[in-house]
Enzyme design. Structure first.
Site, PDB file in Angstrom:
ATOM      1  N   ASN A  11     -33.603 -23.354  -6.826  1.00 12.20           N
ATOM      2  CA  ASN A  11     -33.530 -23.078  -5.389  1.00 12.20           C
ATOM      3  C   ASN A  11     -34.320 -24.085  -4.555  1.00 12.20           C
ATOM      4  O   ASN A  11     -34.002 -24.313  -3.390  1.00 12.20           O
ATOM      5  CB  ASN A  11     -33.969 -21.645  -5.093  1.00 12.20           C
ATOM      6  CG  ASN A  11     -32.854 -20.662  -5.415  1.00 12.20           C
ATOM      7  OD1 ASN A  11     -31.677 -21.021  -5.384  1.00 12.20           O
ATOM      8  ND2 ASN A  11     -33.209 -19.436  -5.752  1.00 12.20           N
TER       9      ASN A  11
ATOM     10  N   SER B 116     -35.748 -14.767  -6.773  1.00  6.57           N
ATOM     11  CA  SER B 116     -35.215 -16.126  -6.620  1.00  6.57           C
ATOM     12  C   SER B 116     -36.277 -17.090  -6.115  1.00  6.57           C
ATOM     13  O   SER B 116     -36.066 -18.294  -6.152  1.00  6.57           O
ATOM     14  CB  SER B 116     -34.036 -16.110  -5.653  1.00  6.57           C
ATOM     15  OG  SER B 116     -34.449 -15.587  -4.413  1.00  6.57           O
TER      16      SER B 116
HETATM   17  N1  3HC Z   1     -18.280 -11.497 -18.151  1.00  5.09           N
HETATM   18  C1  3HC Z   1     -18.177 -12.459 -19.091  1.00  5.09           C
HETATM   19  N2  3HC Z   1     -17.492 -13.616 -18.883  1.00  5.09           N
HETATM   20  C2  3HC Z   1     -16.891 -13.773 -17.708  1.00  5.09           C
HETATM   21  C3  3HC Z   1     -16.956 -12.799 -16.697  1.00  5.09           C
HETATM   22  C4  3HC Z   1     -17.699 -11.610 -16.953  1.00  5.09           C
HETATM   23  N3  3HC Z   1     -17.860 -10.646 -16.041  1.00  5.09           N
HETATM   24  N4  3HC Z   1     -16.257 -13.239 -15.635  1.00  5.09           N
HETATM   25  C5  3HC Z   1     -15.780 -14.442 -15.953  1.00  5.09           C
HETATM   26  N5  3HC Z   1     -16.139 -14.762 -17.217  1.00  5.09           N
HETATM   27  C6  3HC Z   1     -15.822 -16.004 -17.931  1.00  5.09           C
HETATM   28  C7  3HC Z   1     -14.323 -16.204 -17.953  1.00  5.09           C
HETATM   29  O1  3HC Z   1     -13.736 -15.607 -19.091  1.00  5.09           O
HETATM   30  C8  3HC Z   1     -14.193 -17.710 -17.978  1.00  5.09           C
HETATM   31  O2  3HC Z   1     -14.370 -18.203 -19.279  1.00  5.09           O
HETATM   32  P1  3HC Z   1     -13.449 -19.414 -19.825  1.00  5.09           P
HETATM   33  O3  3HC Z   1     -13.699 -20.558 -18.891  1.00  5.09           O
HETATM   34  O4  3HC Z   1     -13.972 -19.650 -21.218  1.00  5.09           O
HETATM   35  O5  3HC Z   1     -12.049 -18.891 -19.779  1.00  5.09           O
HETATM   36  C9  3HC Z   1     -15.393 -18.200 -17.178  1.00  5.09           C
HETATM   37  O6  3HC Z   1     -16.327 -17.104 -17.192  1.00  5.09           O
HETATM   38  C10 3HC Z   1     -15.030 -18.575 -15.748  1.00  5.09           C
HETATM   39  O7  3HC Z   1     -14.431 -17.453 -15.138  1.00  5.09           O
HETATM   40  P2  3HC Z   1     -13.146 -17.541 -14.181  1.00  5.09           P
HETATM   41  O8  3HC Z   1     -12.065 -18.368 -14.808  1.00  5.09           O
HETATM   42  O9  3HC Z   1     -12.779 -16.155 -13.766  1.00  5.09           O
HETATM   43  O10 3HC Z   1     -13.701 -18.222 -12.871  1.00  5.09           O
HETATM   44  P3  3HC Z   1     -13.763 -19.736 -12.420  1.00  5.09           P
HETATM   45  O11 3HC Z   1     -13.365 -20.705 -13.449  1.00  5.09           O
HETATM   46  O12 3HC Z   1     -13.065 -19.732 -11.112  1.00  5.09           O
HETATM   47  O13 3HC Z   1     -15.337 -19.902 -12.207  1.00  5.09           O
HETATM   48  C11 3HC Z   1     -17.494 -19.489 -11.339  1.00  5.09           C
HETATM   49  C12 3HC Z   1     -16.054 -19.018 -11.391  1.00  5.09           C
HETATM   50  C13 3HC Z   1     -18.127 -19.360 -12.727  1.00  5.09           C
HETATM   51  C14 3HC Z   1     -18.209 -18.580 -10.368  1.00  5.09           C
HETATM   52  C15 3HC Z   1     -17.514 -21.001 -10.895  1.00  5.09           C
HETATM   53  O14 3HC Z   1     -16.834 -21.156  -9.697  1.00  5.09           O
HETATM   54  C16 3HC Z   1     -18.916 -21.535 -10.730  1.00  5.09           C
HETATM   55  O15 3HC Z   1     -19.571 -21.922 -11.676  1.00  5.09           O
HETATM   56  N6  3HC Z   1     -19.401 -21.562  -9.452  1.00  5.09           N
HETATM   57  C17 3HC Z   1     -20.761 -21.966  -9.133  1.00  5.09           C
HETATM   58  C18 3HC Z   1     -21.683 -20.809  -9.383  1.00  5.09           C
HETATM   59  C19 3HC Z   1     -23.110 -21.149  -9.090  1.00  5.09           C
HETATM   60  O16 3HC Z   1     -23.479 -22.252  -8.716  1.00  5.09           O
HETATM   61  N7  3HC Z   1     -23.973 -20.150  -9.265  1.00  5.09           N
HETATM   62  C20 3HC Z   1     -25.377 -20.275  -8.979  1.00  5.09           C
HETATM   63  C21 3HC Z   1     -25.639 -19.725  -7.637  1.00  5.09           C
HETATM   64  S1  3HC Z   1     -27.307 -19.940  -7.165  1.00  5.09           S
HETATM   65  C22 3HC Z   1     -28.087 -18.626  -7.829  1.00  5.09           C
HETATM   66  O17 3HC Z   1     -27.539 -17.766  -8.449  1.00  5.09           O
HETATM   67  C23 3HC Z   1     -29.561 -18.570  -7.577  1.00  5.09           C
HETATM   68  C24 3HC Z   1     -29.920 -17.461  -6.620  1.00  5.09           C
HETATM   69  O18 3HC Z   1     -31.290 -17.277  -6.682  1.00  5.09           O
HETATM   70  C25 3HC Z   1     -29.494 -17.782  -5.190  1.00  5.09           C
END
Ligand code: 3HC
Length: 289
Positions: free
Chosen positions: A196, A125
């Site tokens: 980040n 990261s």
């Molecule tokens: N495989 C494939 N697809 C999946 C899946 C999986 N394991 N899990 C969920 N999905 C799909 C779902 O089918 C859904 O698709 P749709 O919208 O077409 O129906 C979509 O992904 C969203 O899933 P959910 O409905 O279960 O979940 P939410 O709508 O509540 O979203 C989230 C969850 C995607 C985590 C959302 O809250 C989000 O985008 N949060 C912010 C995440 C973020 O900012 N991440 C970056 C963090 S920083 C980082 O990683 C850097 C590191 O270095 C620190």
């Protein structure tokens, strides 16, 4: 001109935790053969189980069939034995603990196992790609490939160009990123890369705002979600990423830049010391069952 990545067919993902298993899923869903490795059979198998549970959710949503799920899973091979399973791989992505020495030890080892043509990448990261590449015999075929949590859902991959990464390697990976259905961006090596570098000061400022009593956790999260259209507020997102991971990256930025604006908020330090790391420990800024 875009370099062709169609020769990349077999991918090794080292580290079967949340990021590693997510990355393995992304490749398997795109049709690649994936070796998923960790330090014990149990951890490697757990990674595959996590993928299976994630796929169950999208089967229930009707996005893939049970048969497609089984096909995806059949392409993922958990193992501890890299010597025998990685010797004909075309690409390796490392997603192990964020410790430079551990990463260098791994890259020294796999550099001797994988064929000369293979590209080596780290999902770090923030740590230096150049330093990791320096222990291999192929620094021009080494780069950062930073996926975002959860990898199957998040569209972005940051590709990081180390000091010696060749343009050809980068072009191949850009092509591969598109084949994975992702949107790649490129950054030259710098602490925190793009996301980040911007995210950590943002989250840190939220902790200072909370510490100063400007508003509650819920109010700040609501303000950011509705006022900026972010899917999660800063505290929800912090609990999701893990407060220990955030402190680690924040400290790294602070040490590398040496500027006060990157100083981690004392509240973050206190919570990490108290073991309130977010979802993974059942409590962070929020409580989880
Ligand atoms: N495989 C494939 N697809 C999946 C899946 C999986 N394991 N899990 C969920 N999905 C799909 C779902 O089918 C859904 O698709 P749709 O919208 O077409 O129906 C979509 O992904 C969203 O899933 P959910 O409905 O279960 O979940 P939410 O709508 O509540 O979203 C989230 C969850 C995607 C985590 C959302 O809250 C989000 O985008 N949060 C912010 C995440 C973020 O900012 N991440 C970056 C963090 S920083 C980082 O990683 C850097 C590191 O270095 C620190």
């Amino acid at each position: 001109m875009t370099a062709d990545s169609s020769w990349i067919k077999k991918v090794v993902v080292v580290g079967a935790g949340q990021m590693g298993s997510g990355i393995a899923q992304v490749f398997a869903q795109a049709g690649y053969e994936v070796i998923l490795s960790d330090i014990t059979e149990e951890l490697a198998n757990k990674g595959k189980e996590r993928i299976s549970k994630g796929l169950d959710r999208i089967v229930k949503k009707g996005k893939i069939t049970e048969e497609q799920k089984n096909e995806i899973l059949s392409r993922i091979h958990p193992t501890v034995d890299l010597e025998n399973n990685a010797k004909d791989a075309d690409l390796l992505i490392e997603a192990i603990i964020e410790k430079m020495e551990a990463k260098k030890d791994l890259f020294k080892k796999v550099d001797k196992i994988l064929p000369e043509r293979a590209i080596l990448a780290s999902n770090t990261s923030s740590l230096s790609i150049t330093e990791m590449a320096s222990v291999t015999s192929r620094p021009e075929k080494f780069l950062g490939a930073h996926f975002f949590n959860p990898p199957p859902v998040m569209k972005l991959i940051e590709f990081i160009k180390g000091y010696q990464t060749s343009q050809e390697t980068l072009d191949i990976m850009l092509d591969l990123g598109k084949r994975l259905g992702k949107t790649p961006v490129v950054a030259v090596e710098a602490p925190g890369f793009i996301v980040n570098r911007l995210l950590m000061p943002f989250l840190n400022e939220a902790y200072f705002a909370l510490q100063e009593g400007i508003a509650s956790v819920e109010e700040i999260d609501t303000a950011v979600k509705l006022g900026l259209n972010h899917p999660m507020g800063p505290f929800e997102l912090s609990d999701f990423i893990g407060l220990d991971t955030i402190l680690y990256i924040a400290e790294y930025l602070f040490n590398e830049f040496g500027e006060d604006k990157y100083r981690p908020c004392p509240l973050l330090r206190k919570m990490v010391r108290a073991g309130k790391l977010g979802r993974k420990t059942g409590e962070g800024f929020y409580k989880y069952n």
